[in-house]
Design a protein around this motif. Sequence first.
Motif, PDB file in Angstrom:
ATOM      1  N   ASP A   1       0.974  -1.162   0.069  1.00 45.94           N
ATOM      2  CA  ASP A   1      -0.077  -0.001  -0.082  1.00 45.94           C
ATOM      3  C   ASP A   1       0.948   1.262  -0.293  1.00 45.94           C
ATOM      4  OD1 ASP A   1      -2.213  -1.630   0.131  1.00 45.94           O
ATOM      5  OD2 ASP A   1      -2.154  -1.684   2.420  1.00 45.94           O
TER       6      ASP A   1
ATOM      7  N   SER B   1      -7.229   5.161   2.962  1.00 39.80           N
ATOM      8  CA  SER B   1      -8.294   4.311   2.357  1.00 39.80           C
ATOM      9  C   SER B   1      -7.579   3.858   1.069  1.00 39.80           C
ATOM     10  CB  SER B   1      -9.638   5.216   2.189  1.00 39.80           C
ATOM     11  OG  SER B   1      -9.352   6.283   0.951  1.00 39.80           O
ATOM     12  N   SER B   2      -8.252   2.644   0.530  1.00 37.68           N
ATOM     13  CA  SER B   2      -7.735   2.400  -0.831  1.00 37.68           C
ATOM     14  C   SER B   2      -7.906   3.196  -1.999  1.00 37.68           C
ATOM     15  CB  SER B   2      -8.332   0.950  -0.995  1.00 37.68           C
ATOM     16  OG  SER B   2      -9.893   1.098  -1.038  1.00 37.68           O
ATOM     17  N   GLN B   3      -8.860   4.086  -1.874  1.00 38.08           N
ATOM     18  CA  GLN B   3      -9.436   4.790  -3.021  1.00 38.08           C
ATOM     19  C   GLN B   3      -8.163   5.818  -2.966  1.00 38.08           C
ATOM     20  OE1 GLN B   3     -13.207   6.795  -2.403  1.00 38.08           O
ATOM     21  NE2 GLN B   3     -12.955   7.785  -4.147  1.00 38.08           N
ATOM     22  N   VAL B   4      -7.887   6.455  -1.974  1.00 42.80           N
ATOM     23  CA  VAL B   4      -6.760   7.352  -1.838  1.00 42.80           C
ATOM     24  C   VAL B   4      -5.415   6.669  -2.434  1.00 42.80           C
ATOM     25  CG1 VAL B   4      -5.335   8.836  -0.467  1.00 42.80           C
ATOM     26  CG2 VAL B   4      -7.779   8.724  -0.282  1.00 42.80           C
ATOM     27  N   SER B   5      -5.311   5.507  -2.082  1.00 42.73           N
ATOM     28  CA  SER B   5      -3.877   4.874  -2.509  1.00 42.73           C
ATOM     29  C   SER B   5      -3.868   4.573  -4.119  1.00 42.73           C
ATOM     30  CB  SER B   5      -3.748   3.388  -2.004  1.00 42.73           C
ATOM     31  OG  SER B   5      -3.635   3.840  -0.403  1.00 42.73           O
ATOM     32  N   THR B   6      -5.123   4.423  -4.607  1.00 41.38           N
ATOM     33  CA  THR B   6      -5.429   3.919  -5.913  1.00 41.38           C
ATOM     34  C   THR B   6      -5.053   5.495  -6.660  1.00 41.38           C
ATOM     35  OG1 THR B   6      -7.104   2.328  -5.578  1.00 41.38           O
ATOM     36  CG2 THR B   6      -6.965   2.946  -7.738  1.00 41.38           C
ATOM     37  N   THR B   7      -5.623   6.421  -6.006  1.00 44.81           N
ATOM     38  CA  THR B   7      -5.670   7.705  -6.721  1.00 44.81           C
ATOM     39  C   THR B   7      -4.140   8.074  -7.002  1.00 44.81           C
ATOM     40  OG1 THR B   7      -7.400   8.531  -5.881  1.00 44.81           O
ATOM     41  CG2 THR B   7      -6.045  10.112  -6.642  1.00 44.81           C
TER      42      THR B   7
ATOM     43  N   ASN C   1      -2.723   5.840 -10.023  1.00 42.02           N
ATOM     44  CA  ASN C   1      -3.387   6.054 -11.224  1.00 42.02           C
ATOM     45  C   ASN C   1      -3.300   7.545 -11.879  1.00 42.02           C
ATOM     46  OD1 ASN C   1      -4.030   3.333 -11.209  1.00 42.02           O
ATOM     47  ND2 ASN C   1      -6.130   3.790 -10.484  1.00 42.02           N
TER      48      ASN C   1
END
Length: 824
Positions: free
Chosen positions: A611, A625-631, A634
């Motif tokens: 992460d 959050s996983s959403q922030v990590s993904t941001t 990407n």
Amino acid sequence: METAQLKKFARSARRSLMEQVAAKLALVLPEGSTARRERAEAVRALEQALMDHSKDQVIERVAYTWFNRFCALRFMDVNRYTRTGVVSPTEGQSQPELLAEAKMGHIDENMAPAKTRQQVFALLDGSAPSSDPQGEAYRLLLVAACNSWNKAMPFLFQPIDDYTELLMPDDLLSGHSTLAHVREAMTPDVCEDVEVIGWLYQFYISEKKDEVFEGLKKNRKITPENIPAATQLFTPHWIVRYLVENSLGRLWMLNRPNSKLTEQMEYYIRPEQAESDFLRIDKPEEIRICDPACGSGHMLTYAFDLLYAIYEEEGHEPAEIPEKILTHNLYGIEIDPRAGALAAFALSMKARARQRRFFSRGIEPNICVLEKICFDEDELEDYLDFIGRDLFTASLQTTLRQFEEADNFGSLIRPDVSDVEEILWTLEARNVTGQLFLNAIHKMVLQALQQVDYLSPRYHIVIANPPYMGGKGMNGRLGAWAKDNYPNSKSDLFATFIERNLDLAQNHGIVAMITMQSWMSQSSFETLRIQILGQNTLLSMAHLGARAFDSIGGEVVTTTAFVLENKIRPGYQGAYLRLVDGRSEHEKASAMEESIKNPDCGWFYRASAADFKQIPGSPVVYWLSSQVSTTFKNSKPLSDLVSLKAGMSTGDNVRFQRHWHEVSNSRTNKKAADSADAQKSGCRWFPCNSGGTYRKWYGNHSVVVNWEMNGVQIRRFDGSAIRNDNFYFMSGITWSKISSGAFAARFRPTGFLFDDTGRCGFTDGLAETHTALAFLCSCLSNLYLRILSPTLSFTSGELANIPYAPPPAEAVYPIAKNCGLLNA
């Protein structure tokens, strides 16, 4: 433990004892003194000490020796480890029991030799003339008691037959004496736990620590002799328990999954899933635990308690357990002889509490005080010829020379050769006592090899609260040596100890530490952080933040406690406790206990190194959050669309900068289009973005800078630096490099220069500038910056890594218009 009274006593006792020792020194040294007639040899030893060390150092050493012994004897008196109270009276009496017994004709023959007994009785019955017969008699008894403890604890009670006795304080029996204050501070309740000794030591040297840090403000570096005072910090017991239970406790539970040890481990975090790949232990005697900066031994004493429970569970005889623990399991390393002696004393007290006959066993704890060892080359060559050069490889010979600055580098020394057990056994068996000259070298070689043995990578568990010292505080040799030997962690000693402790641990071994939290995210520790996350596994972390140490006020020390396995486990979901909101030790300890009992509390997280690696610099931001990590993963970084620049450093802002209202309006140009236009105007003063207070969207335009003739005066000034002057006078975005709170970006009109504290960003056009500014003024960009720069230092590097997806221009335009930017 309530420590306010202990602190008051220890600081006062240090001052008082040093005054009394200094007064005795003034009586002893003059020609014709009684001491010169009756104790000539001791006086000569004192004079030699004054030649080798400063007067203040000698006074400090002797004062502490007596403080140390008074406190140790009081602790043993209260716990009835002494047959007769050495410094403590019986209930209802005022004089120490040792003196009261002597006055009744009773002196332990095993404690005091016949000559001492005769002298004491002569003083007490008046047959020996004295102005203070009871005081002199007690002094003799006290020295005899200390010497009698030498056999059981030589590390603390060295024989007193030299100037240490000569300089003993005179007033020991009055109600205002240091001994009386020792008894008042070290009450029976306080002496229930041997950690009182560690607290007393920290408080005793606290004034010295204050002096050292005051010197740092005047750019005086921390010298080797001051490192202990500058870096000693007693670890709160609940943090010690978290570290020990999640290292030693974890290792044992992996090997004995049915053990009931968890019933007494309140801070133990159970693995989320069953594990099969771990360090195998067949019996408790195999476990080796090391604290490489052990101080007064607080980590080791709790490890003793947990080990005792392990041995009991395995069915060992209670009378044998203390000896097994001290012989096989616990190892401490220190550079401070005083702290090392206290660590050994604390472990001895732990053993004595469990085994009444422990003192007669002759067992010394495995505490190694690293000492400077310097060999004369010719003498060493002669020794090698005598012993046999075939025993000493070239690497081993180099290793012998690695301790020439051990008092400065300590446990950070990495011996070139680590496996020295066989050569140690061989040399210990060699008899060189008949070779007077070589015998001294032989002892030095053995000592060096013993220190190498302690510093070898053989431990199952390494646990520490390491010294904290930034590069600015390091003396020249230490700073240069750290850069050469620990390039990835040279910024602070605590970080070098993270590296070193991982070296000391076996493969699959466990490292448990409390350190400053800065390594988790700061860019200066990025290489170290990536190294740790790429080679090791974060098993758990208690992120403490500020105020985890009640003995340190304010926000000075922000810390994190963590447990690492010396092996990478891809995808491992470590446990993270976010305790940064607690405002005291009690609040944080309670929050830790709650989170372990109830992982759904809201401040218990699971995260893995994978992460963290999605974010530039791999900060340990377990709460994302996983959403922030993904941001982060990407999105493009802000630097792809915005050129982020640092500006000039004038070298002297007082000389070259003013506020706009301090200069002539006629000599100021606020609308220069470029450098040529600025020079053509003939003006001296030009607007300059120079940081400022928190302000979003627009403003902080009060500073002007002397840029007459293209800044010729600044360019010629020694210490100045002109950066990115091709961007001067262009419109863009600016922000304050240092903030006391949240990040704030502002529009920068045409005509401005900028300095290092007013960083700037530039785009391809005004629309793009408005779009980027709207994004940087959003809550989202502040979230990203809290991740990338939690220290509130917003350099171009931190902003460069913000994930940036430009919002639609039509959404930005009305916001910019409402903020007045389109009319700026």
